[in-house]
Structures are given as C-alpha cells and as structure tokens.
Design a protein around this motif. Structure first.
Motif, PDB file in Angstrom:
ATOM      1  N   GLU A   1      -2.493   1.808   4.621  1.00 32.26           N
ATOM      2  CA  GLU A   1      -1.158   1.228   4.761  1.00 32.26           C
ATOM      3  C   GLU A   1      -1.055   0.285   5.953  1.00 32.26           C
ATOM      4  OE1 GLU A   1       2.033   4.047   4.449  1.00 32.26           O
ATOM      5  OE2 GLU A   1       1.137   5.077   2.733  1.00 32.26           O
TER       6      GLU A   1
ATOM      7  N   GLU B   1      -5.987  -4.510   1.251  1.00 32.09           N
ATOM      8  CA  GLU B   1      -6.080  -3.074   0.994  1.00 32.09           C
ATOM      9  C   GLU B   1      -6.899  -2.756  -0.252  1.00 32.09           C
ATOM     10  OE1 GLU B   1      -3.163  -4.888  -1.433  1.00 32.09           O
ATOM     11  OE2 GLU B   1      -3.171  -4.854   0.777  1.00 32.09           O
TER      12      GLU B   1
ATOM     13  N   SER C   1       0.830  -1.208   0.000  1.00 33.62           N
ATOM     14  CA  SER C   1       0.000   0.000   0.000  1.00 33.62           C
ATOM     15  C   SER C   1       0.862   1.255   0.000  1.00 33.62           C
ATOM     16  CB  SER C   1      -0.924   0.011   1.220  1.00 33.62           C
ATOM     17  OG  SER C   1      -1.895  -1.002   1.118  1.00 33.62           O
ATOM     18  N   SER C   2       1.903   1.241   0.806  1.00 28.70           N
ATOM     19  CA  SER C   2       2.825   2.372   0.850  1.00 28.70           C
ATOM     20  C   SER C   2       3.473   2.598  -0.505  1.00 28.70           C
ATOM     21  CB  SER C   2       3.897   2.123   1.920  1.00 28.70           C
ATOM     22  OG  SER C   2       4.903   3.106   1.877  1.00 28.70           O
TER      23      SER C   2
END
Length: 352
Positions: free
Chosen positions: A173, A178, A73-74
């Motif tokens: 994150e 996600e 996600s980051s």
C-alpha cells in the motif's frame, strides 16, 4: 445452486465517473454470469459512489464497499478480504472488457493452471490505439529466467484464488508499481502454470487523469519507492524460505528496481537513494557471486558524476552513474538489460 465456479471481480474506484458506466456495463453483461462484482469506492469525491449504488440496486451481484481514500492497493486489498470466488480478476474502473473475456478464461482453466493471461489495447484520448501482444507460449510453467518475459499487470490476468490465499498475498500500500511487487512475489514463490489467451480482452483508456499518469509526471519519491518494493520482495522470500532457490531471478529484480530508482531519482534524492541501496545490499549479506555489479554497489564502489561529452548513441542532456569494476576492459551489466555503452574505466549508464 450454481455448478459453475464463481469469479470475484475486484474493481477499485476513484474519480471514475466519466468511464464507470462503460466499465460496469462490460462486467455485468459478460457472457459468463456467475460473478461476484466487488466495487471499492476509495473515497471518490465525484459521482462514482452514486453510480455504483445505482448498479447495485439493479444487480444483486454488485457489492459496493465504501472506504476512506487509501489508494488503489488499499482498495484491492479490501476487495481481496471479502472475495469468496474460486477465481479472482482485477479491472481498473476506467477500463472495459470484451464481453466474452471471463467465459473464455474459465474455459481455459485446466486442473494444473493457476493463471490465465490475456492481452490489452491502450486507447488514447486522440483515438489512437496501441496493442499489447507479447510473444508467449500458449501454456507454460514458470521457470528461472521467465520473470521478465511477461507483463507485471494484474488486470490482464485471472488468478486461481487458492494461490493468492495460500501465500496470503496482498498489495503493497501507498506505493506505485504495486503490480510489480504482487506479481513478482506470486511468480517466484508459487511458480504457477500460466495459460495464455492470444486475444485482446482489455480496453484501457489512457488519459491525463489516470493514476499512473499523474504519479509518473510527479516523479517525486518514485526512486525510493522502487527500493521499498525490492526490500519487500526480499523479506517475503526470506519468510517463505525461497530466496536461495530464486537468487538469480531476485538479482535480476534488484537490477530492474535499482535501475528504475536511478531513472526516477531527482537530484536532491540521489545521495539518499544510492546510500540506501548500498546499506540494503550490505544488510542482506548475500553471496552475490558473479553478480559483480551488485557486489560493487554493496562495497560502495560507485560515484555519481556529470559528463559533458556523450557517446554518440546518447541523445539529449544526460547524467551518468558510474560503477567501478575489477576488469576495466570488459562490459559489466548493471541495473538494466539495455546496455548502451562502455568505456575503458567501467560502465556508463544514463539516468534521468
């Protein structure tokens, strides 16, 4: 000068040296050439960085971002921050695309279309292939009740960038699943028009080292993370004043996320998991109306029990979660659409 619209392709990379060449080759050799290929090296300890730099040296469309490890996600969020394309596509670094994927996507975008969705196949290490071809109309506008009639993945879709930018959508994150959070927020608020390409374009490599494989095997913390996801969706809908309009779909999401929390709940997490669900439902203070299952949870009308005797449709060792209800003789759906059985005093649901 390019008259063709630019596609920003976002590729999070971590420990992908075995598959990375195949992935990048399938992108740089697309029949549609006007691409911005954003590769985020998420602190990968293998040779992934040098492979990315090799491609960047040969192809000016390849942009390499090196960052400390923060998770998929980051990495995707880092890609979204620098993306300049009119359209955005995601692909995982251990997957590959058919070479005509992006050309067909661009040709399918009409003025009112926000998302183009395509299909994928899973290629297992033993060579077996499983296809994902959901039955979807060729084109549809999102309406209530359609949330669970499509995939949650982001790597089997191309998005119009303006939709993502309008609502400042980013990935949650340090959480798993996600894609569920991202897609649910996008569909509920933007209510996009979707065009469906009934063809397989993504070739996913299913292997023991994949992120999802390692996380689901570990299981630790997955129950609580599903509760975090629904809490984040609730907050997003409240911020945009969209909760009331989407209440029924939101309740379905609650059932799904709570059901997944039940599924992944380890024995030592059970008390925390259920007490947090109750506290969260009470804090929201919503009118649950005919959603008597959610109201029962908000009232704390449940208990966790072990049962030796099992209905005939249950297989293997099962634990059960029991929710009291006011009717006793009626079947009440709780958490999941897969209703397995009921008893005189309420509804039994299996969880592992």
């Amino acid at each position: 000068m390019h008259s063709a619209p630019l596609i920003s392709v976002i590729i999070p990379v971590y420990k992908s040296e075995k598959y990375l060449h195949r992935c990048l080759d399938s992108i740089v050799n697309q029949t549609y050439k006007h691409l911005e290929i954003i590769c985020i090296n998420d602190g990968s300890p293998d040779s992934s960085r040098s492979i990315l730099e090799e491609y960047a040296a040969k192809d000016s469309r390849v942009i390499v971002i090196n960052k400390d490890n923060g998770g998929v996600s980051s990495a995707r969020n880092a890609g979204l921050e620098v993306a300049t394309g009119e359209f955005i596509a995601f692909i995982d670094s251990d997957d590959s695309l058919s070479l005509d994927c992006y050309e067909n996507c661009i040709n399918s975008f009409e003025d009112d279309v926000d998302i183009v969705k395509y299909f994928y196949e899973k290629i297992h290490e033993d060579g077996t292939i499983a296809c994902n071809c959901m039955k979807l109309p060729e084109k549809y506008s999102y309406t209530e009740g359609m949330l669970f009639k499509q995939s949650w993945n982001v790597w089997d879709k191309m998005f119009r960038a303006s939709v993502i930018k309008k609502y400042e959508l980013r990935f949650l994150e340090k959480k798993v699943f996600e894609d569920l959070d991202f897609n649910a927020r996008l569909f509920l608020v933007a209510r996009p028009v979707v065009k469906v390409l009934n063809k397989i374009y993504v070739h996913k490599n299913q292997h023991d080292g994949s992120i999802m494989d390692s996380l689901t095997k570990k299981r630790e913390g997955l129950a609580i993370q599903h509760i975090d996801i629904i809490e984040n969706i609730h907050m997003f809908l409240m911020e945009h004043g969209e909760l009331e309009k989407n209440k029924n779909d939101f309740f379905e999401l609650c059932r799904y996320c709570f059901g997944m929390a039940v599924r992944y709940s380890a024995r030592h997490e059970q008390a925390t998991c259920y007490s947090r669900i109750t506290a969260m439902l009470r804090k929201w203070g919503l009118d649950y109306g005919t959603a008597t299952d959610l109201q029962a949870l908000a009232n704390g009308e449940y208990e966790i029990i072990m049962k030796e005797s099992r209905p005939s449709r249950m297989k293997g060792s099962e634990r059960f979660f029991y929710v009291k209800n006011e009717w006793n003789h009626k079947v009440v759906r709780i958490f999941t659409k897969r209703l397995l059985c009921f008893c005189r005093n309420g509804l039994w649901l299996p969880f592992r």
